[in-house]
Design an enzyme around this catalytic site. Structure first.
Site, PDB file in Angstrom:
ATOM      1  N   ARG A  81       2.061   1.780   1.694  1.00  0.00           N
ATOM      2  CA  ARG A  81       0.846   2.270   2.353  1.00  0.00           C
ATOM      3  C   ARG A  81       0.713   1.709   3.766  1.00  0.00           C
ATOM      4  O   ARG A  81       0.216   2.394   4.682  1.00  0.00           O
ATOM      5  CB  ARG A  81      -0.372   1.898   1.505  1.00  0.00           C
ATOM      6  N   HIS A 133      -0.081   3.910   7.083  1.00  0.00           N
ATOM      7  CA  HIS A 133      -1.251   3.655   7.913  1.00  0.00           C
ATOM      8  C   HIS A 133      -0.869   3.154   9.304  1.00  0.00           C
ATOM      9  O   HIS A 133      -1.667   3.257  10.238  1.00  0.00           O
ATOM     10  CB  HIS A 133      -2.189   2.659   7.221  1.00  0.00           C
ATOM     11  N   VAL A 147      -1.394   6.043  13.117  1.00  0.00           N
ATOM     12  CA  VAL A 147      -2.276   5.604  14.196  1.00  0.00           C
ATOM     13  C   VAL A 147      -1.435   5.240  15.425  1.00  0.00           C
ATOM     14  O   VAL A 147      -0.852   4.164  15.505  1.00  0.00           O
ATOM     15  CB  VAL A 147      -3.128   4.392  13.759  1.00  0.00           C
ATOM     16  N   GLY A 190       1.458   6.140  16.253  1.00  0.00           N
ATOM     17  CA  GLY A 190       2.886   6.009  16.008  1.00  0.00           C
ATOM     18  C   GLY A 190       3.275   4.742  15.260  1.00  0.00           C
ATOM     19  O   GLY A 190       2.472   3.835  15.057  1.00  0.00           O
ATOM     20  N   ASN A 208      -9.181   1.228   6.149  1.00  0.00           N
ATOM     21  CA  ASN A 208      -8.369   0.047   5.863  1.00  0.00           C
ATOM     22  C   ASN A 208      -9.140  -1.154   5.332  1.00  0.00           C
ATOM     23  O   ASN A 208      -8.583  -1.987   4.612  1.00  0.00           O
ATOM     24  CB  ASN A 208      -7.626  -0.389   7.136  1.00  0.00           C
ATOM     25  N   HIS A 266       1.472   8.207  -4.415  1.00  0.00           N
ATOM     26  CA  HIS A 266       0.406   7.809  -5.327  1.00  0.00           C
ATOM     27  C   HIS A 266       0.879   7.756  -6.779  1.00  0.00           C
ATOM     28  O   HIS A 266       0.078   7.597  -7.685  1.00  0.00           O
ATOM     29  CB  HIS A 266      -0.797   8.747  -5.190  1.00  0.00           C
ATOM     30  N   THR A 294       2.595   6.089 -15.572  1.00  0.00           N
ATOM     31  CA  THR A 294       3.636   5.117 -15.209  1.00  0.00           C
ATOM     32  C   THR A 294       3.257   4.476 -13.869  1.00  0.00           C
ATOM     33  O   THR A 294       3.902   4.729 -12.848  1.00  0.00           O
ATOM     34  CB  THR A 294       5.016   5.799 -15.097  1.00  0.00           C
TER      35      THR A 294
END
Length: 329
Positions: A70, A74, A78, A80, A102, A201, A252
């Site tokens: 993640r 993230h 933002v 690059g 965040n 996810h 899982t």
């Protein structure tokens, strides 16, 4: 006055050829800014250094693999893939860590610090924090059973970060399908890339505040599934229970596979922004395809990850190689 045919066939053609050759070289250099072999001579042990720290962190807490993955997402969205997400606030700018998407949810900064320390001991001043985030994301996926890919490297680190940009460009868990498609297209990523990347996810967890509205208000949700999550996420918001977490893939949760898509077919997506991928819209067919064919999902996921990693990287003399990932040199 018309130009003579001899003039056009010599001087002008040569000039046109020179311009064309320059453009080809320019385009080629732009597309070749990042390279799989960027550290082959400068720091050949970088991959071992990153993997050893990630392996240790994920073995202690499997969720950390999802957190490191993640971080890469993230960071890249933002301004690059430039390591800006890692920067602490300073007197001159408010960073991205406390932006709404965040705050109290982005994790893994200590792991990146540990990796940087180990890499610096091996190759001081060579490997960027932005590249460390990219490699750590790949290693996290592989360690949790997902596909391997060669990470393109050569990014440099930004000297600043943007609180406002993080709040504006990162998709919300309440997003509609149209909004998700637009947010990804703004980054040069297709709807197909978006659906494939959403498959991340299949690992990790989400806070109650992210799925609270869905389990109490959405109608396109399996009622048994919703009721089970209500036990740990009350309807009243603004309490400490907002930070209670639930796994994104209840089948899982610590294994990178295609169960995320299978869950969507049963209306068991935890986030509103998950379930909109399979809700009678344009991405239904992709969700079905990935739910049946894990190899197709993994292949498209890898393609999208490499593509996302190429979002506006700082290269050449731009930016810097930070000594510490939390602050500029």
């Amino acid at each position: 006055m018309a130009l003579s045919s001899s003039f056009w066939s010599s001087s002008s053609k040569a000039a046109i050829f020179s311009v064309a050759l320059f453009m080809v070289l320019l385009i080629g250099s732009c597309s070749a800014q990042l390279s799989e072999n960027f550290y082959a001579k400068k720091c050949p042990k970088v991959f071992y250094a990153v993997k050893s720290v990630v392996q240790s962190a994920v073995s202690k807490e499997p969720r950390m693999g999802a957190s490191l993955l993640r971080l890469f997402f993230h960071d890249c969205f933002v301004n690059g893939c430039d390591g800006s997400v890692l920067l602490d606030d300073t007197s001159s700018f408010k960073g991205e860590k406390t932006a709404p998407p965040n705050k109290n949810s982005l994790r893994g900064f200590q792991v990146i610090d540990a990796i940087k320390s180990k890499v610096e001991a091996t190759c001081p001043g060579v490997v960027s924090c932005a590249d460390i985030v990219a490699i750590a994301a790949r290693d996290s996926v592989v360690i949790l059973g997902g596909p391997f890919w060669n990470v393109q490297l050569g990014r440099r680190d930004s000297k600043t970060a943007s609180f406002n940009a993080a709040g504006a460009v990162l998709p919300s868990p309440l997003s509609t399908l149209g909004n998700l498609i637009t947010k990804f297209q703004d980054q040069g990523l297709s709807a197909k890339d978006m659906v494939a990347l959403s498959g991340a996810h299949t690992i990790g967890k989400a806070r109650c505040s992210s799925y609270q509205s869905r389990i109490y208000n959405d109608t396109n949700i399996n009622r048994v599934f919703a009721n089970a999550r209500k036990k740990n996420c009350p309807m009243i918001s603004g309490t400490p229970k907002d930070n209670n977490v639930a796994v994104l893939d209840f089948k899982t949760p610590n294994h990178f596979d295609n169960y995320y898509y299978k869950n969507l077919l049963e209306q068991k997506g935890l986030l509103h922004s998950d379930q909109v991928l399979f809700n009678g819209g344009s991405t239904d067919s992709l969700v079905k395809a990935y739910s049946i064919n894990q190899r197709a999902f993994e292949s498209d996921f890898v393609t999208a990850m490499i593509k996302m990693g190429n979002i506006k990287p700082l290269t050449g003399s731009s930016g810097e190689i930070r000594k510490l990932c939390r602050r500029a040199n």
